[in-house]
Scaffold this active site. Structure first.
Site, mmCIF file in Angstrom:
data_model
loop_
_atom_site.group_PDB
_atom_site.id
_atom_site.type_symbol
_atom_site.label_atom_id
_atom_site.label_comp_id
_atom_site.label_asym_id
_atom_site.label_seq_id
_atom_site.Cartn_x
_atom_site.Cartn_y
_atom_site.Cartn_z
ATOM 1 N N CYS A 80 0.840 -1.188 0.000
ATOM 2 C CA CYS A 80 0.000 0.000 0.000
ATOM 3 C C CYS A 80 0.882 1.248 0.000
ATOM 4 C CB CYS A 80 -0.949 0.089 1.189
ATOM 5 S SG CYS A 80 -2.116 -1.250 1.259
ATOM 6 N N ARG A 129 4.034 -0.370 -4.705
ATOM 7 C CA ARG A 129 3.717 -0.858 -3.358
ATOM 8 C C ARG A 129 2.401 -1.632 -3.320
ATOM 9 N NH1 ARG A 129 7.048 2.000 0.280
ATOM 10 N NH2 ARG A 129 5.833 1.157 1.973
ATOM 11 N N TRP A 178 -2.639 -2.808 -1.638
ATOM 12 C CA TRP A 178 -2.322 -4.238 -1.736
ATOM 13 C C TRP A 178 -3.196 -4.889 -0.670
ATOM 14 C CZ3 TRP A 178 -0.449 -8.297 1.235
ATOM 15 C CH2 TRP A 178 -0.055 -9.438 0.519
ATOM 16 N N ASN A 229 -1.505 2.286 5.495
ATOM 17 C CA ASN A 229 -0.626 1.200 5.038
ATOM 18 C C ASN A 229 -0.234 0.406 6.276
ATOM 19 O OD1 ASN A 229 1.471 -0.414 4.030
ATOM 20 N ND2 ASN A 229 2.956 1.261 4.140
ATOM 21 N N GLY A 230 -0.483 -0.893 6.272
ATOM 22 C CA GLY A 230 -0.135 -1.721 7.434
ATOM 23 C C GLY A 230 -1.306 -2.610 7.800
ATOM 24 N N GLU A 288 16.793 -18.240 -7.729
ATOM 25 C CA GLU A 288 16.423 -16.887 -8.152
ATOM 26 C C GLU A 288 15.724 -16.941 -9.524
ATOM 27 O OE1 GLU A 288 16.010 -13.945 -7.301
ATOM 28 O OE2 GLU A 288 16.560 -12.566 -8.899
ATOM 29 N N LYS A 297 11.788 -15.800 -10.270
ATOM 30 C CA LYS A 297 11.442 -14.784 -11.269
ATOM 31 C C LYS A 297 10.397 -15.315 -12.251
ATOM 32 C CE LYS A 297 13.800 -11.315 -9.911
ATOM 33 N NZ LYS A 297 13.777 -11.822 -8.528
ATOM 34 N N GLU A 305 6.995 -15.457 -10.287
ATOM 35 C CA GLU A 305 6.319 -14.205 -9.947
ATOM 36 C C GLU A 305 5.875 -13.424 -11.177
ATOM 37 O OE1 GLU A 305 10.214 -11.634 -8.487
ATOM 38 O OE2 GLU A 305 8.278 -11.081 -7.697
ATOM 39 N N HIS A 311 16.184 -37.351 -6.316
ATOM 40 C CA HIS A 311 15.650 -37.779 -5.012
ATOM 41 C C HIS A 311 14.165 -37.442 -4.884
ATOM 42 C CE1 HIS A 311 19.560 -38.993 -3.492
ATOM 43 N NE2 HIS A 311 20.032 -37.916 -4.080
ATOM 44 N N LYS A 323 5.969 -4.562 -4.082
ATOM 45 C CA LYS A 323 7.426 -4.578 -3.948
ATOM 46 C C LYS A 323 7.886 -4.551 -2.498
ATOM 47 C CE LYS A 323 11.575 -3.026 -6.056
ATOM 48 N NZ LYS A 323 11.873 -4.400 -6.513
HETATM 49 O O1 M6R Z 1 12.957 -5.415 -0.086
HETATM 50 P P1 M6R Z 1 13.427 -6.813 0.229
HETATM 51 O O2 M6R Z 1 14.705 -7.120 -0.434
HETATM 52 O O3 M6R Z 1 13.490 -7.079 1.689
HETATM 53 O O4 M6R Z 1 12.325 -7.745 -0.396
HETATM 54 C C1 M6R Z 1 12.380 -9.124 -0.220
HETATM 55 C C2 M6R Z 1 11.411 -9.816 -1.145
HETATM 56 O O5 M6R Z 1 10.111 -9.403 -0.893
HETATM 57 C C3 M6R Z 1 11.737 -9.549 -2.626
HETATM 58 O O6 M6R Z 1 13.044 -9.877 -2.939
HETATM 59 C C4 M6R Z 1 10.775 -10.354 -3.517
HETATM 60 O O7 M6R Z 1 11.025 -11.713 -3.378
HETATM 61 C C5 M6R Z 1 10.913 -9.905 -4.977
HETATM 62 N N1 M6R Z 1 9.613 -9.632 -5.528
HETATM 63 C C6 M6R Z 1 11.595 -10.898 -5.829
HETATM 64 O O8 M6R Z 1 11.721 -10.488 -7.147
#
Ligand code: M6R
Length: 591
Positions: A2, A28, A76, A100-101, A459, A463, A466, A482, A586
């Site tokens: 948010c 956000r 969000w 926000n929260g 990683e 990606k 998401e 396994h 984010k």
């Molecule tokens: O701001 P941060 O690095 O603490 O965020 C951690 C995760 O929320 C962030 O890396 C998330 O996994 C990304 N969307 C990945 O691309």
């Protein structure tokens, strides 16, 4: 999670500021958006839309809004579905608020307000705050007292801004657990309270960041001013700092998306990280290193475990923050605890860090936003030099994190070699779009790798998940037999990260095992392994990409750019919004 913005101004075109800030805050959250303002007759008006800020902007533009005060929100969703009723701002008897929260005791407050006769239109935790302020006003308190009293009854995390119809020259904000900044425009004609510097990048050159428990009161008389009250009580001066976020940072600069812009900056970010790294950290003096983070930042930590153990010869644990903070960890006094976060606001990482601090142990934060909560609370701060990252998928920040971690254990870095290897991908003719077209219809896929290629596999899979909503798993190549190999059939793609290194032959054997089960392979390797493949790259079920020969220590950097471009292209091939993938935000400021 948010984004909030608010403005009190001598100008009457505040809706433009609200919308432009909301556009920048959209990273956000983007489930719904809304604004509230007082019209020329001082009546509270509210406009809310479901979906991205673009839709809100279209509706707002249909009105000729003339107002000096307003608040805005991009959501969000936490409590309640994505509907207009649940969209912020929430209102009660002339009071409007954005939040926000999470208000943890909202149910109890809601019940008591219902017994007072209040009716609720939303399922949110936020609406209680508007009603609580309104109820306090009804009982005789002025707006400021009503606000302070309501805030004192809330538990949970919040950044809240409120306006009240009968006080059109007052804007009030409160912060606990969620970020909040306040700043005046350079001509002192407008004052803003917002979630972050990004929101205010074109609006305020200087900012004050609120601390936990702060309440801010913005007033308009013959001039605009703001006062901050510690824990809502004593007036306190908070440092005014320049807003370092420029228009350039928050613009796409000709790129079709922020994600593509940010990936294309990966070589430059590596160079900048190298040049600005001024920290003298001796990991060898610790018994062990514990790294705590979430998501991509966690994978950066995992990658560094391979480097730190090999180079500094120190044992490294890497932990997911949301698990670490609730499992009663045993602390080791002579360990270094490193908390990695791009945003510096991830609540689980922040709370994990507080836990370590409470145990009397020094904390080191590796963060990209130096004004963030994690940066402000850590004992030692190492700033990553990624610059502002807007795309929800973290890309260039991962490069800055991993290189910073490598530099903590190795002083003699060949930055030219790293830059060259990333540029060899960025400036290459590799047909990622063609590969993405093959991957896009997969129901599931694997990324496999050994050694440092394993965290890169994780990683890569994150990606793909998401951005393309394809179920993807990163696996140590040796572990696939396994259990996961049972999933392999002719419809499953495995992306094998197999540059020429100590693990090369073993990873190739693992890809053979997958081919033997009719699985499809996308092999990412290096030119100097061509001969050793003995024609594997010509196999009908194998697509391959040959990177130039790269010194094995630096291979993760080129591979990072490869997996980011592959994820970008796959999402694009599916027609998805790469900057705003569904269900995500984010900055994850809720648990
Ligand atoms: O701001 P941060 O690095 O603490 O965020 C951690 C995760 O929320 C962030 O890396 C998330 O996994 C990304 N969307 C990945 O691309």
């Amino acid at each position: 999670m948010c984004g909030i913005i608010s403005v009190l101004s001598f100008r009457d075109n505040i809706s433009k500021d609200l919308i432009s800030a909301l556009e920048r805050l959209e990273y956000r959250g983007y489930d719904s958006a809304g604004i509230a303002y007082f019209d020329e007759n001082s009546n509270l008006q509210r406009i809310r839309t479901v979906g991205k800020v673009k839709l809100l902007k279209e509706v707002v533009q249909k009105f000729d809004i003339k107002s000096n005060i307003g608040i805005g929100h991009t959501r969000w969703a936490t409590h309640g579905k994505v509907t207009e009723f649940n969209a912020h701002p929430h209102v009660a008897d002339g009071v409007a608020i954005v939040h926000n929260g999470i208000i943890e005791n909202y149910q109890e407050l809601r019940n008591s307000l219902i017994s007072e006769g209040y009716e609720f239109e939303s399922e949110t935790d936020t609406e209680v705050v508007a009603k609580l302020i309104a109820s306090n006003i009804k009982s005789g308190k002025d707006f400021i007292e009503a606000f302070k009293s309501a805030i004192s009854k809330l538990s949970g995390t919040f950044a809240i801004v409120a306006i009240y119809e009968k006080e059109p020259n007052l804007l009030l904000g409160a912060k606990k657990g969620s970020p909040m900044a306040v700043g005046l425009s350079s001509d002192k004609q407008s004052c803003y309270i917002a979630s972050d510097a990004v929101a205010l990048s074109t609006l305020a050159d200087e900012l004050a960041y609120l601390e936990e428990g702060d309440i801010v009161v913005v007033r308009k008389f013959d001039h605009l001013s703001f006062e901050i009250f510690e824990n809502g009580k004593d007036k306190i001066e908070r440092e005014i700092v320049p807003n370092k976020v420029s228009l350039n940072d928050v613009a796409k600069n000709g790129y079709e998306s922020f994600m593509l812009k940010e990936i294309s900056e990966e070589a430059m970010v590596a160079r900048r990280t190298f040049e600005r790294f001024k920290y003298d950290i001796n990991l060898s003096k610790y018994d062990s290193v514990s790294i705590v983070a979430c998501g991509t930042s966690y994978y950066a930590g995992l990658l560094s475990k391979y480097w730190i153990e090999e180079i500094a010869k120190v044992h490294v644990d890497v932990e997911i923050a949301s698990e670490f903070r609730y499992r009663n960890p045993v602390f080791s006094k002579n360990s270094l605890y490193i908390f990695i976060s791009q945003s510096g606001e991830t609540i689980d990482t922040l709370c994990a860090m507080r836990l370590v601090k409470e145990a009397g142990i020094k904390t080191l934060a590796l963060v990209n936003v130096e004004t963030s909560s994690i940066a402000r609370e850590a004992d030692i701060v190492v700033k990553t030099e990624a610059g502002v990252e807007i795309g929800v998928a973290s890309t260039k920040a991962f490069v800055a994190q991993t290189l910073s971690l490598l530099m903590m254990c190795k002083k003699d870095i060949d930055i030219e070699a790293i830059e060259r290897s990333i540029n060899s991908v960025l400036n290459s003719q590799y047909d990622f779009a063609k590969m993405a077209n093959k991957l896009k219809n997969s129901k599931s896929l694997f990324y496999i790798g050994r050694g440092t290629n394993y965290p890169i596999s994780l990683e890569g899979a994150l990606k793909i998940k998401e951005l393309s909503y394809i179920s993807a798993e990163g696996y140590p190549a040796g572990e696939i037999k396994h259990g996961p190999i049972a999933i392999i059939d002719e419809n499953v793609y495995t992306i094998a990260l197999a540059p020429f290194d100590n693990h090369f032959e073993k990873t190739i054997s693992n890809t053979q095992e997958i081919l033997a089960r009719n699985g499809k392979i996308f092999l990412i390797t290096t030119e100097n392994s061509r001969e050793l493949l003995h024609g594997l790259d010509k196999h009908e079920k194998v697509d391959s990409l040959f990177l130039p020969e790269i010194y094995s220590l630096y291979q993760p950097f080129a591979l990072t750019t490869v997996i980011h471009l592959l994820a970008y292209n796959t999402a694009k091939a599916k027609g998805y919004d790469v900057d705003k993938p569904r269900n995500l935000a984010k900055s994850v400021t809720v648990e």
